[in-house]
Design a protein around this motif. Structure first.
Motif, short mmCIF file in Angstrom:
data_model
loop_
_atom_site.label_atom_id
_atom_site.label_comp_id
_atom_site.label_asym_id
_atom_site.label_seq_id
_atom_site.Cartn_x
_atom_site.Cartn_y
_atom_site.Cartn_z
N ALA A 150 24.77 27.47 33.61
CA ALA A 150 25.57 27.38 32.38
C ALA A 150 24.86 26.51 31.35
O ALA A 150 24.77 26.88 30.17
N CYS A 151 24.34 25.36 31.77
CA CYS A 151 23.65 24.47 30.84
C CYS A 151 22.41 25.15 30.26
O CYS A 151 22.14 25.03 29.05
N ALA A 152 21.68 25.86 31.09
CA ALA A 152 20.50 26.59 30.59
C ALA A 152 20.94 27.67 29.60
O ALA A 152 20.26 27.90 28.58
N THR A 153 22.07 28.29 29.86
CA THR A 153 22.59 29.32 28.96
C THR A 153 23.00 28.71 27.62
O THR A 153 22.68 29.26 26.56
N PHE A 154 23.68 27.57 27.65
CA PHE A 154 24.05 26.90 26.40
C PHE A 154 22.80 26.55 25.59
O PHE A 154 22.79 26.68 24.36
N ASN A 155 21.75 26.09 26.28
CA ASN A 155 20.49 25.78 25.58
C ASN A 155 19.91 27.02 24.90
O ASN A 155 19.34 26.93 23.82
N GLN A 156 20.06 28.16 25.56
CA GLN A 156 19.56 29.41 24.98
C GLN A 156 20.31 29.79 23.70
O GLN A 156 19.74 30.38 22.80
N VAL A 157 21.59 29.46 23.63
CA VAL A 157 22.35 29.77 22.41
C VAL A 157 21.71 29.07 21.22
O VAL A 157 21.44 29.70 20.19
N THR A 158 21.44 27.79 21.37
CA THR A 158 20.86 27.04 20.25
C THR A 158 19.41 27.42 20.00
O THR A 158 18.95 27.36 18.86
N LYS A 159 18.71 27.82 21.03
CA LYS A 159 17.30 28.21 20.88
C LYS A 159 17.17 29.59 20.23
O LYS A 159 16.40 29.78 19.30
N LYS A 160 17.94 30.57 20.73
CA LYS A 160 17.85 31.94 20.22
C LYS A 160 18.56 32.14 18.89
O LYS A 160 18.18 32.99 18.10
N TYR A 161 19.63 31.39 18.69
CA TYR A 161 20.48 31.60 17.51
C TYR A 161 20.75 30.27 16.78
O TYR A 161 21.89 29.86 16.62
N PRO A 162 19.69 29.61 16.32
CA PRO A 162 19.88 28.30 15.67
C PRO A 162 20.69 28.37 14.38
O PRO A 162 21.25 27.37 13.95
N LYS A 163 20.77 29.53 13.77
CA LYS A 163 21.51 29.69 12.52
C LYS A 163 22.84 30.40 12.74
O LYS A 163 23.36 31.04 11.83
N SER A 164 23.39 30.26 13.93
CA SER A 164 24.62 30.99 14.25
C SER A 164 25.87 30.36 13.66
O SER A 164 26.95 30.92 13.81
N GLY A 165 25.73 29.24 13.01
CA GLY A 165 26.89 28.63 12.37
C GLY A 165 27.27 27.32 13.03
O GLY A 165 27.17 27.17 14.26
N GLN A 166 27.71 26.41 12.21
CA GLN A 166 28.06 25.07 12.70
C GLN A 166 29.22 25.08 13.70
O GLN A 166 29.22 24.31 14.65
N ALA A 167 30.19 25.95 13.48
CA ALA A 167 31.35 25.98 14.38
C ALA A 167 30.92 26.33 15.80
O ALA A 167 31.33 25.67 16.77
N LEU A 168 30.11 27.38 15.94
CA LEU A 168 29.66 27.77 17.28
C LEU A 168 28.76 26.69 17.88
O LEU A 168 28.91 26.34 19.06
#
Length: 181
Positions: A150-168
């Protein structure tokens, strides 16, 4: 007294009669202490809740999403599965897969939800829901007590989609903190 009730658009529509006056009201919930019409209401609700049989993917998606909004997750699951099966190339299929995952998670079926979020994120990495799919995969993994992945997955969110929005990104940080990442 309530003389009739039906489900419509995620709400109950009830007809109330008193002293010759008749009034229709809308409510999110209906409580019945008893009455001869209970079986009829249940029968009508079952018929109303049926998914559309038309070949219109937008209508099927809308009805399925209405079930999510009403907290009717089994019905939403059925509708989104039907949408995905019947209309795999539809513009809303990525969103339908996301909401299928949400419907499963809401039923406590986290393993099934994780599988849907993973497959949907892989199949639709550029969809508007892709960052949210990856995030929800992480949330499902935490619920399955698989915190390292799960932690690795959360890191991927910020790595793959850094401009996904402040709320996310704030939600990702919050879930990372809760999971002890």
């Amino acid at each position: 007294r309530c003389s009739a009730a039906r489900r419509e658009g995620g709400l109950w529509r009830a007809v109330l009669e008193s002293e010759g006056r008749r009034q229709e009201v809308a409510a999110h919930a209906l409580v019945n202490a008893g009455g001869p019409w209970v079986e009829q209401v249940i029968e009508q609700d079952t018929q109303t809740a049926a998914l559309p049989s038309s070949g219109d993917p937008a209508e099927l998606y809308r009805v399925s999403y209405d079930h999510v909004l009403a907290g009717e997750y089994k019905e939403a699951e059925q509708g989104f599965r039907q949408h995905i099966e019947q209309f795999p190339a539809d513009d809303q299929t990525a969103d339908a897969r996301y909401w299928l995952g949400e419907s499963l998670a809401a039923q406590g079926r986290n393993r099934d939800a994780a599988e849907i979020f993973l497959a949907a994120q892989k199949d639709f990495p550029k969809s508007k829901k892709a960052p949210e799919m990856l995030f929800k995969l992480g949330v499902s993994l935490v619920a399955l007590d698989n915190k390292d992945v799960a932690c690795a997955t959360f890191n991927q969110v910020t790595k793959k989609y850094p401009k996904s929005g402040q709320a996310l990104l704030a939600r990702v940080a919050e879930e990372q903190s809760k999971a002890g990442c």
